[in-house]
Design a protein around this motif. Structure first.
Motif, PDB file in Angstrom:
ATOM      1  N   HIS A  33      47.512  36.594  25.107  1.00 20.85           N
ATOM      2  CA  HIS A  33      47.479  36.491  26.567  1.00 20.85           C
ATOM      3  C   HIS A  33      48.460  35.589  26.783  1.00 20.85           C
ATOM      4  O   HIS A  33      49.055  34.587  26.290  1.00 20.85           O
ATOM      5  CB  HIS A  33      46.299  35.766  26.944  1.00 20.85           C
ATOM      6  CG  HIS A  33      46.080  35.567  28.362  1.00 20.85           C
ATOM      7  ND1 HIS A  33      45.837  36.448  29.258  1.00 20.85           N
ATOM      8  CD2 HIS A  33      46.467  34.663  29.226  1.00 20.85           C
ATOM      9  CE1 HIS A  33      45.729  36.172  30.560  1.00 20.85           C
ATOM     10  NE2 HIS A  33      46.226  35.180  30.534  1.00 20.85           N
ATOM     11  N   HIS A  40      43.160  31.509  33.751  1.00 20.46           N
ATOM     12  CA  HIS A  40      42.996  32.211  32.524  1.00 20.46           C
ATOM     13  C   HIS A  40      41.702  31.296  31.890  1.00 20.46           C
ATOM     14  O   HIS A  40      41.028  32.036  31.113  1.00 20.46           O
ATOM     15  CB  HIS A  40      44.053  32.446  31.720  1.00 20.46           C
ATOM     16  CG  HIS A  40      43.676  32.666  30.357  1.00 20.46           C
ATOM     17  ND1 HIS A  40      43.312  33.797  29.762  1.00 20.46           N
ATOM     18  CD2 HIS A  40      43.666  31.739  29.301  1.00 20.46           C
ATOM     19  CE1 HIS A  40      42.955  34.005  28.634  1.00 20.46           C
ATOM     20  NE2 HIS A  40      43.312  32.822  28.104  1.00 20.46           N
ATOM     21  N   ARG A  41      41.841  29.999  31.573  1.00 16.45           N
ATOM     22  CA  ARG A  41      41.068  29.269  31.061  1.00 16.45           C
ATOM     23  C   ARG A  41      39.772  29.033  31.350  1.00 16.45           C
ATOM     24  O   ARG A  41      38.525  28.686  30.793  1.00 16.45           O
ATOM     25  CB  ARG A  41      41.589  28.010  30.585  1.00 16.45           C
ATOM     26  CG  ARG A  41      43.029  28.197  29.702  1.00 16.45           C
ATOM     27  CD  ARG A  41      43.353  26.729  29.099  1.00 16.45           C
ATOM     28  NE  ARG A  41      44.014  26.158  30.316  1.00 16.45           N
ATOM     29  CZ  ARG A  41      43.762  24.737  30.406  1.00 16.45           C
ATOM     30  NH1 ARG A  41      42.861  23.892  29.708  1.00 16.45           N
ATOM     31  NH2 ARG A  41      44.387  24.065  31.344  1.00 16.45           N
ATOM     32  N   HIS A  43      38.624  31.694  33.285  1.00 16.86           N
ATOM     33  CA  HIS A  43      37.914  33.120  33.532  1.00 16.86           C
ATOM     34  C   HIS A  43      37.710  33.867  32.336  1.00 16.86           C
ATOM     35  O   HIS A  43      36.807  34.031  31.404  1.00 16.86           O
ATOM     36  CB  HIS A  43      38.891  33.851  34.508  1.00 16.86           C
ATOM     37  CG  HIS A  43      38.361  35.062  34.882  1.00 16.86           C
ATOM     38  ND1 HIS A  43      38.650  36.277  34.565  1.00 16.86           N
ATOM     39  CD2 HIS A  43      37.414  35.355  36.161  1.00 16.86           C
ATOM     40  CE1 HIS A  43      37.884  37.420  35.347  1.00 16.86           C
ATOM     41  NE2 HIS A  43      37.196  36.652  35.986  1.00 16.86           N
ATOM     42  N   GLN A  44      38.995  34.557  31.656  1.00 17.53           N
ATOM     43  CA  GLN A  44      38.995  35.463  30.669  1.00 17.53           C
ATOM     44  C   GLN A  44      38.436  34.504  29.401  1.00 17.53           C
ATOM     45  O   GLN A  44      37.482  35.002  28.454  1.00 17.53           O
ATOM     46  CB  GLN A  44      40.283  36.044  30.309  1.00 17.53           C
ATOM     47  CG  GLN A  44      40.311  37.011  29.133  1.00 17.53           C
ATOM     48  CD  GLN A  44      41.818  37.610  28.841  1.00 17.53           C
ATOM     49  OE1 GLN A  44      42.535  37.407  29.765  1.00 17.53           O
ATOM     50  NE2 GLN A  44      41.951  38.048  27.732  1.00 17.53           N
ATOM     51  N   SER A 128      47.028  40.620  27.218  1.00 18.98           N
ATOM     52  CA  SER A 128      46.722  40.403  28.791  1.00 18.98           C
ATOM     53  C   SER A 128      47.696  39.349  29.319  1.00 18.98           C
ATOM     54  O   SER A 128      48.431  38.722  28.582  1.00 18.98           O
ATOM     55  CB  SER A 128      45.286  39.985  28.762  1.00 18.98           C
ATOM     56  OG  SER A 128      45.024  38.857  28.077  1.00 18.98           O
ATOM     57  N   THR A 130      48.170  36.918  32.799  1.00 29.98           N
ATOM     58  CA  THR A 130      48.083  35.979  34.175  1.00 29.98           C
ATOM     59  C   THR A 130      49.350  35.380  34.515  1.00 29.98           C
ATOM     60  O   THR A 130      49.538  34.147  34.017  1.00 29.98           O
ATOM     61  CB  THR A 130      46.747  34.978  34.222  1.00 29.98           C
ATOM     62  OG1 THR A 130      45.544  35.752  33.504  1.00 29.98           O
ATOM     63  CG2 THR A 130      46.686  34.469  35.379  1.00 29.98           C
ATOM     64  N   CYS A 189      45.424  40.536  34.567  1.00 37.12           N
ATOM     65  CA  CYS A 189      44.473  39.747  35.217  1.00 37.12           C
ATOM     66  C   CYS A 189      45.063  38.923  36.556  1.00 37.12           C
ATOM     67  O   CYS A 189      44.502  37.887  36.810  1.00 37.12           O
ATOM     68  CB  CYS A 189      43.826  38.737  34.153  1.00 37.12           C
ATOM     69  SG  CYS A 189      43.069  39.465  32.709  1.00 37.12           S
ATOM     70  N   ASP A 190      46.039  39.552  37.218  1.00 34.02           N
ATOM     71  CA  ASP A 190      46.490  38.888  38.344  1.00 34.02           C
ATOM     72  C   ASP A 190      45.886  39.735  39.544  1.00 34.02           C
ATOM     73  O   ASP A 190      45.606  40.727  39.583  1.00 34.02           O
ATOM     74  CB  ASP A 190      48.128  39.009  38.374  1.00 34.02           C
ATOM     75  CG  ASP A 190      48.612  37.891  37.488  1.00 34.02           C
ATOM     76  OD1 ASP A 190      48.488  36.676  37.669  1.00 34.02           O
ATOM     77  OD2 ASP A 190      49.323  38.414  36.466  1.00 34.02           O
TER      78      ASP A 190
END
Length: 492
Positions: A33, A40-41, A43-44, A128, A130, A189-190
């Motif tokens: 990622h 990110h931390r 969410h995913q 992935s 962000t 993931c943006d």
């Protein structure tokens, strides 16, 4: 007494801090990622942690990667605590702290050779990203990838030692192609409409500069699923660190505070496999576009709408802005009269119900989201979150008073002071230019709209030009508070 976060310290934490039920050492790398930030931390990484805690899919461990100097700062902070993160989610009736262990490594930023080697590893099946709305080398006005950007041109000339995230990803794909390894899936993931398509355009566009045959190979072999992500996650300050230490006894270099709500809607297009994220609440659909547009226009557009009047009125926190009747009523009128009516329907999601949820989330007093955060990067956010709705309504011949007010408020904010004279400090790649043009616009509103790379055709539409100009003059003459009052009274 506080305990410094580490793998060895996990058994010492009190019962009010949840810790992983799995061993980090049992995870295998499956995802790289780019962009290990707070979102990110929260969410995913949290979705994966929940999946690992369920005792499954341990071959999908996260490996962090980055390209910016700030990424190395984050890497060192997380390395010092064994890649662990404490997540604190809270609202008025809920508070929970838990440690995630879904990250197992973090590639040193700036080490292109090592990054490319990890990307070429056959065990890596998803990459992935962000990297924020401004990280995709998109021309704001056209919404298309800009292959002439100097950083992209430099990577095309030296793809063996790339400097951008897309150069690194493409170099990894080139290595896999040469070694006969199947291509990984690239997952954005943006908060960008059609984020999978946008990512594809960037990587294929860069590849086309190097070799059209390579670009064709990427198009035929690499999957770019679109996705919608959502969780309000403010920046971390000493306020959050001190709260975590005081209330939970945990010393974390970079904890994440967020709301309890989270959402992830993904197109199910992962040719080389994916974790079973549907088991932990991710929604897989054939077409994510309606969900994505709803979220970007209503939530992100809503954030952009309240940010600048709140800043001009010297309001610090988002929940405080929602406690101000003028701002809350402005947002409600704008959303219900101008934003929501031009949205296509979303399966099983009434817009009134969704907007009520957004109001509750914006009003959450516990997460400490700041107006300053919402004001950042307006030159990228306005063309993505506000101006497309304006364009839709212009085409339909509908009223754009509220949307013109949003753009005028942004312009007034960019002039550099609040209504009380305090400086409006903000982060934006175009900050200096924005301030220059915003100050010019005090005498000639068209000066701000002349930034065609931001406003595109909207900035030359006579109806918008007239509305924006009139409202901007009102903002300078009467201030944000009285201008909002006029809008709510239908006198603007």
């Amino acid at each position: 007494m506080t305990i410094k976060l580490s793998q060895n310290a996990l058994p010492q934490f009190s019962a009010n801090v949840s810790v992983p039920s799995y061993k980090q050492s049992d995870l295998k790398a499956g995802i790289i990622h780019f962009g290990i930030g707070n979102f990110h931390r929260a969410h995913q990484a949290v979705y994966l942690d929940e999946l690992f805690n369920a005792g499954t899919d341990h071959e999908w461990g996260l490996v962090g990667a980055g390209v910016l100097p700030s990424d190395e700062i984050m890497r060192q902070k997380l390395k010092d605590q064994d890649w662990l993160t404490t997540v604190v989610e809270q609202d008025s009736g809920h508070r929970k702290a838990y440690v995630t262990s879904s990250m197992i490594d973090y590639i040193q930023p700036g080490n292109a050779a090592n990054t490319i080697a990890r990307l070429a590893d056959p065990e890596i099946r998803i990459v992935s990203l962000t990297i924020t709305e401004g990280g995709y080398f998109i021309d704001p006005a056209s919404g298309k990838f800009n292959p002439q950007h100097p950083a992209i041109a430099a990577d095309a000339a030296n793809i063996g030692s790339p400097k951008t995230v897309f150069g690194l990803i493409l170099a990894g794909l080139i290595r896999r192609r040469s070694e006969g390894t199947p291509a990984f899936t690239v997952m954005s993931c943006d908060n960008i409409p059609g984020n999978g398509h946008v990512t594809s355009d960037a990587i294929c566009g860069l590849a086309a500069l190097i070799d059209p045959v390579l670009a064709d190979w990427v198009k035929q072999n690499v999957a770019f699923p679109n996705g919608m992500v959502d969780r309000i996650t403010p920046a971390t300050t000493d306020r959050e660190r001190n709260f975590l230490a005081t209330e939970f006894g945990v010393e974390d270099n970079w904890p994440v505070f967020c709301e309890p709500f989270k959402q992830w809607v993904l197109e199910d297009h992962f040719p080389t496999g994916r974790p079973a994220l549907e088991k932990v609440g991710v929604t897989f659909v054939e077409d994510v576009a309606p969900y994505e547009l709803m979220k970007i226009r209503i939530l992100n557009g809503g954030h952009a709408a309240i940010a600048y009047p709140a800043s001009l009125m010297d309001i610090h926190f988002v929940h405080e802005a929602m406690e101000e009747p003028l701002i809350r009523n402005f947002l409600t009128k704008l959303e219900r009269e101008e934003i929501i009516p031009v949205l296509p329907p979303v399966p099983d999601m009434p817009f009134d119900q969704y907007f009520d949820l957004i109001i509750r989330r914006f009003s959450n007093p516990k997460i400490g989201d700041t107006i300053q955060r919402l004001c950042q990067d307006g030159s990228n956010r306005q063309p993505k979150f506000i101006l497309p709705t304006t364009a839709d309504r212009l085409r339909a011949g509908d009223s754009i008073t509220g949307l013109s007010l949003v753009s005028a408020l942004w312009c007034r904010f960019c002039a550099g002071t609040t209504d009380s004279g305090k400086p409006t400090d903000y982060l934006d790649a175009s900050a200096e230019r924005l301030k220059i043009e915003a100050l010019k616009a005090k005498g000639d509103p068209k000066a701000f709209l002349a930034m065609t790379d931001i406003f595109g055709d909207v900035g030359t539409a006579p109806v918008f030009v007239e509305s924006f100009s009139r409202i901007l003059r009102t903002l300078w003459d009467k201030g944000a508070r009285e201008t909002l009052e006029l809008y709510l009274e239908n006198k603007l």
